[in-house]
Design a protein around this motif. Structure first.
Motif, PDB file in Angstrom:
ATOM      1  N   ASN A  14       0.816  -1.219   0.000  1.00  0.00           N
ATOM      2  CA  ASN A  14       0.000   0.000   0.000  1.00  0.00           C
ATOM      3  C   ASN A  14       0.849   1.270   0.000  1.00  0.00           C
ATOM      4  O   ASN A  14       0.407   2.317   0.499  1.00  0.00           O
ATOM      5  CB  ASN A  14      -0.964   0.015   1.191  1.00  0.00           C
ATOM      6  CG  ASN A  14      -2.006  -1.068   1.104  1.00  0.00           C
ATOM      7  OD1 ASN A  14      -2.484  -1.402   0.016  1.00  0.00           O
ATOM      8  ND2 ASN A  14      -2.378  -1.643   2.245  1.00  0.00           N
ATOM      9  N   SER A  15       2.049   1.202  -0.524  1.00  0.00           N
ATOM     10  CA  SER A  15       2.881   2.394  -0.625  1.00  0.00           C
ATOM     11  C   SER A  15       2.400   3.259  -1.785  1.00  0.00           C
ATOM     12  O   SER A  15       1.743   2.792  -2.714  1.00  0.00           O
ATOM     13  CB  SER A  15       4.345   2.003  -0.823  1.00  0.00           C
ATOM     14  OG  SER A  15       4.490   1.165  -1.961  1.00  0.00           O
ATOM     15  N   THR A  16       2.744   4.537  -1.724  1.00  0.00           N
ATOM     16  CA  THR A  16       2.280   5.490  -2.721  1.00  0.00           C
ATOM     17  C   THR A  16       3.140   5.420  -3.982  1.00  0.00           C
ATOM     18  O   THR A  16       4.293   4.987  -3.941  1.00  0.00           O
ATOM     19  CB  THR A  16       2.318   6.913  -2.161  1.00  0.00           C
ATOM     20  OG1 THR A  16       3.665   7.223  -1.775  1.00  0.00           O
ATOM     21  CG2 THR A  16       1.409   7.023  -0.949  1.00  0.00           C
ATOM     22  N   PHE A  17       2.564   5.861  -5.083  1.00  0.00           N
ATOM     23  CA  PHE A  17       3.282   5.941  -6.345  1.00  0.00           C
ATOM     24  C   PHE A  17       3.870   7.343  -6.506  1.00  0.00           C
ATOM     25  O   PHE A  17       3.344   8.307  -5.941  1.00  0.00           O
ATOM     26  CB  PHE A  17       2.353   5.629  -7.516  1.00  0.00           C
ATOM     27  CG  PHE A  17       1.986   4.177  -7.632  1.00  0.00           C
ATOM     28  CD1 PHE A  17       2.729   3.327  -8.424  1.00  0.00           C
ATOM     29  CD2 PHE A  17       0.901   3.658  -6.951  1.00  0.00           C
ATOM     30  CE1 PHE A  17       2.407   1.983  -8.541  1.00  0.00           C
ATOM     31  CE2 PHE A  17       0.562   2.317  -7.054  1.00  0.00           C
ATOM     32  CZ  PHE A  17       1.312   1.489  -7.849  1.00  0.00           C
ATOM     33  N   PRO A  18       4.933   7.473  -7.277  1.00  0.00           N
ATOM     34  CA  PRO A  18       5.496   8.804  -7.520  1.00  0.00           C
ATOM     35  C   PRO A  18       4.490   9.683  -8.259  1.00  0.00           C
ATOM     36  O   PRO A  18       3.550   9.189  -8.902  1.00  0.00           O
ATOM     37  CB  PRO A  18       6.729   8.521  -8.389  1.00  0.00           C
ATOM     38  CG  PRO A  18       7.048   7.086  -8.160  1.00  0.00           C
ATOM     39  CD  PRO A  18       5.737   6.409  -7.885  1.00  0.00           C
ATOM     40  N   CYS A 338      14.432  -0.415  -2.705  1.00  0.00           N
ATOM     41  CA  CYS A 338      14.504   0.802  -1.894  1.00  0.00           C
ATOM     42  C   CYS A 338      15.436   0.606  -0.697  1.00  0.00           C
ATOM     43  O   CYS A 338      15.603  -0.504  -0.186  1.00  0.00           O
ATOM     44  CB  CYS A 338      13.115   1.212  -1.425  1.00  0.00           C
ATOM     45  SG  CYS A 338      11.943   1.495  -2.784  1.00  0.00           S
ATOM     46  N   LEU A 339      16.024   1.694  -0.245  1.00  0.00           N
ATOM     47  CA  LEU A 339      16.982   1.685   0.847  1.00  0.00           C
ATOM     48  C   LEU A 339      16.482   2.557   1.986  1.00  0.00           C
ATOM     49  O   LEU A 339      15.638   3.445   1.787  1.00  0.00           O
ATOM     50  CB  LEU A 339      18.345   2.195   0.359  1.00  0.00           C
ATOM     51  CG  LEU A 339      18.920   1.531  -0.895  1.00  0.00           C
ATOM     52  CD1 LEU A 339      20.180   2.258  -1.343  1.00  0.00           C
ATOM     53  CD2 LEU A 339      19.195   0.064  -0.656  1.00  0.00           C
ATOM     54  N   GLY A 340      17.010   2.306   3.159  1.00  0.00           N
ATOM     55  CA  GLY A 340      16.739   3.167   4.307  1.00  0.00           C
ATOM     56  C   GLY A 340      15.292   3.211   4.739  1.00  0.00           C
ATOM     57  O   GLY A 340      14.847   4.237   5.275  1.00  0.00           O
ATOM     58  N   GLY A 341      14.545   2.151   4.510  1.00  0.00           N
ATOM     59  CA  GLY A 341      13.150   2.137   4.926  1.00  0.00           C
ATOM     60  C   GLY A 341      12.197   2.786   3.947  1.00  0.00           C
ATOM     61  O   GLY A 341      10.987   2.807   4.188  1.00  0.00           O
ATOM     62  N   TYR A 342      12.700   3.326   2.842  1.00  0.00           N
ATOM     63  CA  TYR A 342      11.815   3.900   1.828  1.00  0.00           C
ATOM     64  C   TYR A 342      11.125   2.777   1.059  1.00  0.00           C
ATOM     65  O   TYR A 342      11.634   1.663   0.957  1.00  0.00           O
ATOM     66  CB  TYR A 342      12.610   4.783   0.868  1.00  0.00           C
ATOM     67  CG  TYR A 342      12.941   6.146   1.435  1.00  0.00           C
ATOM     68  CD1 TYR A 342      12.150   7.246   1.163  1.00  0.00           C
ATOM     69  CD2 TYR A 342      14.046   6.320   2.252  1.00  0.00           C
ATOM     70  CE1 TYR A 342      12.445   8.489   1.686  1.00  0.00           C
ATOM     71  CE2 TYR A 342      14.362   7.564   2.785  1.00  0.00           C
ATOM     72  CZ  TYR A 342      13.553   8.640   2.486  1.00  0.00           C
ATOM     73  OH  TYR A 342      13.852   9.864   3.018  1.00  0.00           O
ATOM     74  N   LYS A 343       9.990   3.080   0.495  1.00  0.00           N
ATOM     75  CA  LYS A 343       9.241   2.094  -0.248  1.00  0.00           C
ATOM     76  C   LYS A 343       8.478   2.790  -1.370  1.00  0.00           C
ATOM     77  O   LYS A 343       8.534   4.011  -1.513  1.00  0.00           O
ATOM     78  CB  LYS A 343       8.262   1.334   0.668  1.00  0.00           C
ATOM     79  CG  LYS A 343       7.250   2.231   1.369  1.00  0.00           C
ATOM     80  CD  LYS A 343       6.345   1.426   2.288  1.00  0.00           C
ATOM     81  CE  LYS A 343       5.297   2.315   2.958  1.00  0.00           C
ATOM     82  NZ  LYS A 343       4.381   1.523   3.815  1.00  0.00           N
ATOM     83  N   GLY A 344       7.760   2.000  -2.151  1.00  0.00           N
ATOM     84  CA  GLY A 344       7.001   2.561  -3.257  1.00  0.00           C
ATOM     85  C   GLY A 344       7.592   2.188  -4.596  1.00  0.00           C
ATOM     86  O   GLY A 344       8.680   1.624  -4.702  1.00  0.00           O
TER      87      GLY A 344
END
Length: 422
Positions: A14-18, A338-344
């Motif tokens: 459920n992560s957001t899209f750019p 993704c790195l550092g906990g980022y997602k999407g």
């Protein structure tokens, strides 16, 4: 996920899209399945009247624990996924050519016909008329009864695939003295349209297809404040109403001459579906927020259409991700890690990201902890253990630079990572 024509575009967490990413899909189905050990435990998902072509499937396990555990302390989950496709198709569907009216006689309760719509067609119409019964008993009933029976009970039209038989959604109740016309003002071109005809008995009817080719209308272009609206659409020409483009916001691009920040616009389409894509442009000139006649006759635009890995140009996954290529047999695709906990989709969702201060502290602790080799080096030198002192010193130096370079963020590399790991 099951997707027609291209890889599914999905967000399992459920992560957001750019921004500026169009995620609409033509035919995307979602399936949830559970573990099964017997053939009768299989999940069956029917797709009625599917679009022709390739279908792609993407599957994942939810809540998969990806933390590193010591061997023997945790339980390993081994899984496999298999699929079997079973389908049936109709052979020998009659073809009806546009511009040539044809008398058709049905032979079955449900009859299908296909009409080829060539490229460049602006709109077309299909007229069904002169329906007559071909069974003598029905003819006798028709002549002796004041209420005419239905010659055709149901009709339906669909582009590129067979229309499903649904008595509630189709067009029906066509008697011997009536007619009906299907009109497509924004048709799919360079492909077939399929017509469904349902009749209780053997009937004949006249089928006429009329097409109109695209006509380009040049309007008087002018300028004060130039606003250009572009609309992207798959398979069909974008809609127009009263001289204006009707376009969903997710498929619209706007550029203006107001400032440098608005002179360009970008739309990203991940895993684009194979088809003919259309772009329509509309020019307007504004003065004090009112549309006015333009002072110039034409305007030049730069249109850049290209394919690129992952998401963005330059840095495909931005500064918070790495673009990876995946080869699965004959299939190839790219995706972001993704790195550092980022997602999407493009590593732009930072709702679960690790704070920058914590990342910096982790890097400093990991690299500066090698300073604790200095007491061992000093003691070895005091005792004239030169070999041991050299080994401790080399371990401290190389470990420091190794961990300084092996960071997702705040990395400092003296040499390339591929050389350093050796």
């Amino acid at each position: 996920y099951i997707q027609h024509g291209s890889y599914p575009v999905m967000s399992p967490d459920n992560s957001t899209f750019p921004p500026n990413v169009y995620v609409g899909r033509t035919s995307l189905h979602y399936i949830t399945t559970k573990s099964g050990y017997q053939p009768h435990d299989a999940t069956i998902f029917p797709v009625y009247n599917p679009l022709p072509g390739n279908w792609f499937v993407a599957a994942y396990i939810s809540h998969l624990n990806q933390h590193v555990q010591q061997e023997g302390l945790g339980h390993k989950c081994r899984y496999s996924l298999g699929s079997v496709g079973v389908w049936s198709h109709i052979m020998g569907i009659p073809v009806v050519s546009p511009g040539v009216p044809k008398i058709i006689i049905t032979v079955d309760h449900i009859s299908y016909f296909k009409i080829f719509i060539p490229a460049g067609t602006w709109h077309f119409s299909i007229k069904i008329s002169h329906c007559e019964f071909r069974v003598s008993s029905v003819k006798h009933f028709n002549s002796s009864n004041t209420e005419k029976p239905y010659c055709i009970q149901n009709m339906a039209l669909r582009a590129r695939a067979l229309p499903p038989y649904n008595p509630r959604n189709g067009t029906g109740n066509l008697t011997t003295g009536s007619s009906f016309t299907f009109t497509e003002t924004e048709p799919f071109t360079d492909g077939f349209y399929y017509l469904l005809v349902v009749s209780e008995s053997r009937v004949s009817f006249k089928l006429a297809v009329a097409t109109s080719v695209i006509s380009i209308i040049l309007q008087n272009a002018t300028h004060q404040h130039v606003v250009v609206t572009a609309c992207i659409r798959k398979g069909r020409v974008p809609s127009r109403r009263s001289g204006n483009i009707q376009c969903p916001l997710e498929l619209m691009l706007n550029v203006t001459s107001e400032s440098l920040a608005t002179v360009d616009a970008t739309k990203l389409v991940p895993y684009p579906e194979p088809d003919m894509w259309y772009i329509a442009f509309q020019l307007k000139c504004l003065h004090n927020s009112s549309i006015v006649p333009c002072l110039i006759q034409e305007i030049m635009l730069s249109l850049d259409i290209r394919t690129q890995p992952c998401v963005f140009a330059g840095e495909p996954c931005g500064p918070k991700g790495i673009c990876q290529e995946t080869h699965k047999g004959l299939h190839f695709f790219t995706s972001c890690t993704c790195l550092g906990g980022y997602k999407g989709w493009g590593c732009t969702d930072g709702s679960m990201a690790t704070p920058e201060s914590l990342l910096l502290l982790t890097t400093l602790l990991l690299t500066l902890s090698n300073v604790f080799f200095l007491p061992a080096v000093f003691i070895a030198l005091r005792r004239h253990l030169l070999t041991e002192a050299l080994i401790y010193l080399a371990t401290m130096v190389f470990s420091t630079f190794y961990h300084a370079c092996d960071q997702d963020f705040y990395a400092y590399c003296v040499i390339k990572y591929e050389v350093r790991i050796y």
